[in-house]
Design an enzyme around this catalytic site. Sequence first.
Site, PDB file in Angstrom:
ATOM      1  CD1 TRP A  51      -2.800  -2.531   1.173  1.00 25.15           C
ATOM      2  CD2 TRP A  51      -3.031  -1.135  -0.247  1.00 25.15           C
ATOM      3  NE1 TRP A  51      -3.548  -2.392   0.763  1.00 25.15           N
ATOM      4  CE2 TRP A  51      -3.914  -2.375   0.008  1.00 25.15           C
ATOM      5  CE3 TRP A  51      -3.145  -0.273  -1.095  1.00 25.15           C
ATOM      6  CZ2 TRP A  51      -4.575  -1.741  -0.861  1.00 25.15           C
ATOM      7  CZ3 TRP A  51      -4.443   0.010  -2.367  1.00 25.15           C
ATOM      8  CH2 TRP A  51      -5.001  -1.330  -2.058  1.00 25.15           C
ATOM      9  CG  ASP A  64      -3.316   4.299   3.556  1.00 23.55           C
ATOM     10  OD1 ASP A  64      -4.338   3.918   4.708  1.00 23.55           O
ATOM     11  OD2 ASP A  64      -2.880   3.830   3.074  1.00 23.55           O
ATOM     12  CE  LYS A  67      -9.693  -2.418   2.677  1.00 27.51           C
ATOM     13  NZ  LYS A  67      -8.065  -1.840   1.985  1.00 27.51           N
TER      14      LYS A  67
HETATM   15  C1  LIG Z   1      -7.209  -0.959   1.201  1.00 27.58           C
HETATM   16  C2  LIG Z   1      -6.779  -0.646   1.579  1.00 27.58           C
HETATM   17  C3  LIG Z   1      -6.740   0.771   0.323  1.00 27.58           C
HETATM   18  C4  LIG Z   1      -7.268   0.713  -0.536  1.00 27.58           C
HETATM   19  O1  LIG Z   1      -8.788   1.000   0.141  1.00 27.58           O
HETATM   20  P1  LIG Z   1      -9.471   1.662  -1.400  1.00 27.58           P
HETATM   21  O2  LIG Z   1     -10.848   1.937  -0.986  1.00 27.58           O
HETATM   22  O3  LIG Z   1      -9.671   0.322  -2.695  1.00 27.58           O
HETATM   23  O4  LIG Z   1      -9.544   2.722  -2.186  1.00 27.58           O
HETATM   24  C5  LIG Z   1      -5.700   1.727   0.702  1.00 27.58           C
HETATM   25  N1  LIG Z   1      -4.430   1.896   2.001  1.00 27.58           N
HETATM   26  C6  LIG Z   1      -5.163   0.362   2.426  1.00 27.58           C
HETATM   27  C7  LIG Z   1      -4.139   0.563   3.928  1.00 27.58           C
HETATM   28  C8  LIG Z   1      -5.701  -0.665   2.744  1.00 27.58           C
HETATM   29  O5  LIG Z   1      -5.763  -1.611   3.554  1.00 27.58           O
END
Ligand SMILES: *Cc1c(COP(=O)(O)O)cnc(C)c1O
Length: 361
Positions: A101, A173, A197
């Site tokens: 990521w 993030d 998530k």
């Molecule tokens: C799932 C995820 C993303 C991306 O999310 P999207 O909704 O597909 O854009 C970004 N960063 C992390 C750490 C993730 O787990």
Amino acid sequence: MKRPYNFSAGPAALPQEVLEQAAAEMLDWHGSGMSVMEMSHRGREFMSIRDQAETDLRELLDVPSHYHVLFMQGGGIAENAIVPLNLSRGGTVDFVVTGGWSAKSYKEAKRYCRARVAASSEADGYTRIPAQWQLSERPSYVHVCTNETIHGVEFQELPDLKALGCDAPLVIDCSSHIASRPIDWSRVGLAFAGAQKNIGPAGLTLVIVREDLVGHALEICPSAFDYKTVAENHSMYNTPPTYAIYTAGLVFQWLKRQGGVAEMERRARAKAELLYGYIDASGWYVNKVDPTCRSRMNVPFFLPDDRLNEAFLAGAKERGLLQLKGHKSVGGMRASIYNAMPLEGVQALVDYMREFAARHG
Ligand SMILES: *Cc1c(COP(=O)(O)O)cnc(C)c1O
């Protein structure tokens, strides 16, 4: 009704109580005669849902009053562009790359700013957090992914940039571990998280940003993604993802009933200890991540022989253990054990893993 245990990395399992409440309120929200999906986002009913969600989130995460809470769209991947559009200010941005990521964030940011890698663990197959960071002289901000959903690497403590001699804001993030542990806001300028998530359904992206960082977007930044515009309009500049905000709000209330983030952290520890403890003791399954930075949320693991993977997954499904297949870039298995996963689900997985190893080992 007994549902299977769902180990999906995202969109991920939601607490059953939340799904039941959403179902009960589907046709008529609180006597309004409307589904939340059918309400004007500017009407009194939805405004109360939105405001309650923000109040509960602020309480759960102890968000200081000089931070905006923004309900946006586009997911974590859009934030990979939106953050540099808003915060890079024509300067250099540093990335610490600890998995798939953060690598993706760096690559996207390069389109909008001077992005550089200050540290990377790619050479180690993203199994640890690099110790030495070569930060720029004056970066506009420093980006880290505090829980690498694919590689299963998690910061157990947020980096303290000031202690590293860096005044820049830290951008995190935290998509895949938000609300599973407290956030030390004194170390964070901006946090973003896709909801799907650990917070709610896909379609909602949370951005929590310090006030002074807002209002410096590049000319080319779309208005709907300019944090200043979003903040000034209380996340109502464009139509927000109303149903996702409502569902996230139900999750926040569920979290409060469970005992909040402190209780989630306690449970996350217990679940992670059970699963990693078994993996390490098995001498059969392997997790390659350095134990000091193993993720409590996403646990990748490998069987000794990839040819057993299909049988493992089929047997798991038969037992009501769903979506354990590893990410395609890593292979093997991955168990995502977010807030909604009870300890009993992890115990059921460990019991199955033990049986499978006995049969095939
Ligand atoms: C799932 C995820 C993303 C991306 O999310 P999207 O909704 O597909 O854009 C970004 N960063 C992390 C750490 C993730 O787990």
